[in-house]
Design an enzyme around this catalytic site. Sequence first.
Site, PDB file in Angstrom:
ATOM      1  CB  ALA A  24       5.261  -1.785  14.151  1.00 48.82           C
ATOM      2  NE  ARG A  28       6.165  -6.934   3.955  1.00 50.61           N
ATOM      3  CZ  ARG A  28       6.064  -6.116   4.991  1.00 50.61           C
ATOM      4  NH1 ARG A  28       6.981  -5.189   5.215  1.00 50.61           N
ATOM      5  NH2 ARG A  28       5.060  -6.217   5.822  1.00 50.61           N
ATOM      6  N   GLY A  91      11.131   3.525  13.007  1.00 52.58           N
ATOM      7  CA  GLY A  91      12.047   4.335  13.785  1.00 52.58           C
ATOM      8  C   GLY A  91      11.749   4.295  15.273  1.00 52.58           C
ATOM      9  CG  HIS A 246      13.007   5.847   9.245  1.00 53.14           C
ATOM     10  ND1 HIS A 246      12.527   7.136   9.127  1.00 53.14           N
ATOM     11  CD2 HIS A 246      12.035   5.145   9.896  1.00 53.14           C
ATOM     12  CE1 HIS A 246      11.330   7.201   9.677  1.00 53.14           C
ATOM     13  NE2 HIS A 246      11.005   6.008  10.151  1.00 53.14           N
ATOM     14  CG  ASP A 247       9.717   1.901   8.125  1.00 49.95           C
ATOM     15  OD1 ASP A 247       9.842   3.102   8.469  1.00 49.95           O
ATOM     16  OD2 ASP A 247       8.912   1.132   8.693  1.00 49.95           O
ATOM     17  CB  THR A 248       9.727   6.817   6.440  1.00 48.41           C
ATOM     18  OG1 THR A 248       8.861   6.261   7.430  1.00 48.41           O
ATOM     19  CG2 THR A 248       8.978   7.884   5.658  1.00 48.41           C
ATOM     20  CG  ASN A 305       4.921  10.059  11.815  1.00 46.64           C
ATOM     21  OD1 ASN A 305       5.565  10.571  10.911  1.00 46.64           O
ATOM     22  ND2 ASN A 305       5.354   9.015  12.494  1.00 46.64           N
ATOM     23  CD  GLN A 313      -2.250  -4.564  13.549  1.00 51.19           C
ATOM     24  OE1 GLN A 313      -1.604  -3.691  12.971  1.00 51.19           O
ATOM     25  NE2 GLN A 313      -1.710  -5.315  14.488  1.00 51.19           N
ATOM     26  N   GLY A 417       0.506  -0.693   1.899  1.00 48.66           N
ATOM     27  CA  GLY A 417      -0.624  -1.602   1.752  1.00 48.66           C
ATOM     28  C   GLY A 417      -1.952  -0.904   1.564  1.00 48.66           C
TER      29      GLY A 417
END
Length: 478
Positions: A24, A28, A91, A246-248, A305, A313, A417
Site C-alpha cells: 500500500a 517492487r 487485501g 494476498h501478500d500475507t 491485524n 511512516q 521491513g
Amino acid sequence: MHRTSSGPSRHGAPVRCLAFDFGAGSSRAMLAERVDGRLALREVHRFDTATDSYDGQTCWDMAALYAGLADGLARARESGPVHAVGIDSWGVDFGLIDAGGALVMPPLHYRNGHGTQGLSQGLLSLEAMHRRTGAQRLDINTVCQLLAIAERWPARLAEADTLLMMADLLTAYLSGSHHAEYTLASTSGLIDPVRGDWDRDLVAELGLPTAMLPPMIPSGTICGTLRETLNGGQTSPTAVVAVGSHDTASAVAGLDLGAEEAFLILGSWSLLGVESDTPVYDARTLAHGFGNEGGVCGTHRLITNINGLYLIQMLREAWQTRHGVAPDYAEISAAASDAQLEASLRIDPDDDRFFAPDDMIAAIDDFCAAHGLGRPVGIGDYALAIYRGLADQIAARIRVLETVFERPVNALCVSGGGSQDAVLCAHIRAAAGKPLRPGAIEASAYGNALMQLKALGCIETLAEGRALLPEREPQAAG
C-alpha cells in the site's frame, strides 16, 4: 485456464520468475532464480504505489501501477527471458470493470473510511459477517466498501460487470484473464471458508449483484500468458500465474515455519498468526479480534491485524511537514533507542486516532492528553511511544493465541521491513517474552516465486519449495 506443463521443466534450463509484490506504500519487482540449491531474489524495480483522487476520495492510480508492471518486466528481461510472472497485493481493495474490461471508477483506498459508511446501513453487522465468513471484524473489508459504493455511487455499481481484487485486477492487465484467486478473495468478507467459494447467498441478501463475482481459482494456477504488447519481443511465452495473490498468503508461504512458531510480519500492518489445516472461526475469534484467511496449498491462517509501521511512516511525514526535514527510518529507530521516556508513555495502536491521521504528531499528543500521559518531545520520543504500543499489542495477542486458542507459541518467525529494526524487535521480544527467529525480509516475494515454480512443475510441494529458502542471519530479529 487449467495448469499446463509448458515452460521450463523440473530438471531443465534455469527458471526465471518475476514476482511483483504490491504494497500500500511501495511496490517492487523481484527476479527469482534457483542458484546452488537455493532460491535467490534480486530487486529489478521499485516504485511508489501511487494514489489519486476520485470524487473527494483517495483512490489508486491504476495508470501508474500498470506502468510499474511494464517497467518491471522490461528491466527483468535485460538479463534474460522471464518464464513466469505473478502478482501479490494487499487485501480488501478492488476494482469494478465493465463488460469491455474498463474500470467504471478507480479502485478506492481502504483508508478513506468509506467502509464505515457502508457498515452504517445496518444490512450486516461485523459480528454476523464474521460468523458467516470467518473474516476479521474490520470495516475496511470488501463487503463494507461495496455497500458504501452501492449507496453513494449506485450508477457505477450498475455498470460493473466484474469485481476484481487488486492483484487480480493487475493480473488481468497482464493476461486478460478475469478470475478471483482464493487467498485474496478470503479478505473480502464474501467467502464461504468451508466451500472455498463465494457466498452468493450472502451477496444476494445484501442486495449486491452476484453476477459480478468472477470464477474462483486456487493459488498456483496458470491463468494465461503475457499479452504480446508486454512481452518485449521475447520469443518464448511468459506464463502468468495466480500465486498466493494476498501478500500475507505469499509471505507465510515464504516462511519456513517451525513447530509451535507463530508468524509476525512487520510492515504497514503487524500481522500475527499461525498456520492451520482447517478454517478457525468461532466465538473465540469473534471475541478476540482474530479471523480466518485462506492460504496456499489448502492451508489457512488464524490471524489478527494490528496497526504497524504505517504509524512510523505517518510520523515521518508529520515531522517533515513541521520541520522541513524527513529523517530516514534508521535515524528514527536510533532516536528511539536514545530516547529517555517515562515507562508509562506509550500509545494504543488500535485507537481510532491512528487509523488515518492528518498529523500523526498531533494524534499522539491528543492521545497522551486524553490518557493523562506526558507529552513526547523529539521524534525519538514519538517513535518510542509507537514501538512500545506495538510491542504491547503483539504480546497481548500472543497470549490470546496461547490461552484462548491453546496454540503454544515457543518462538516468533519475523519478517517484513520491521524485522530489520533492532529497537522495535527488542521491545517486541521483551514484551512477549519470546525469542524472535528471522525469516526472509522479502517473504512475500519468495512465497510468490515458490507458487510460480509449483505452477510450472519445477517443485511439487510447498515443503519442497520452502527448502529452497535462504537462511537469514539473526541480526535485528535475533
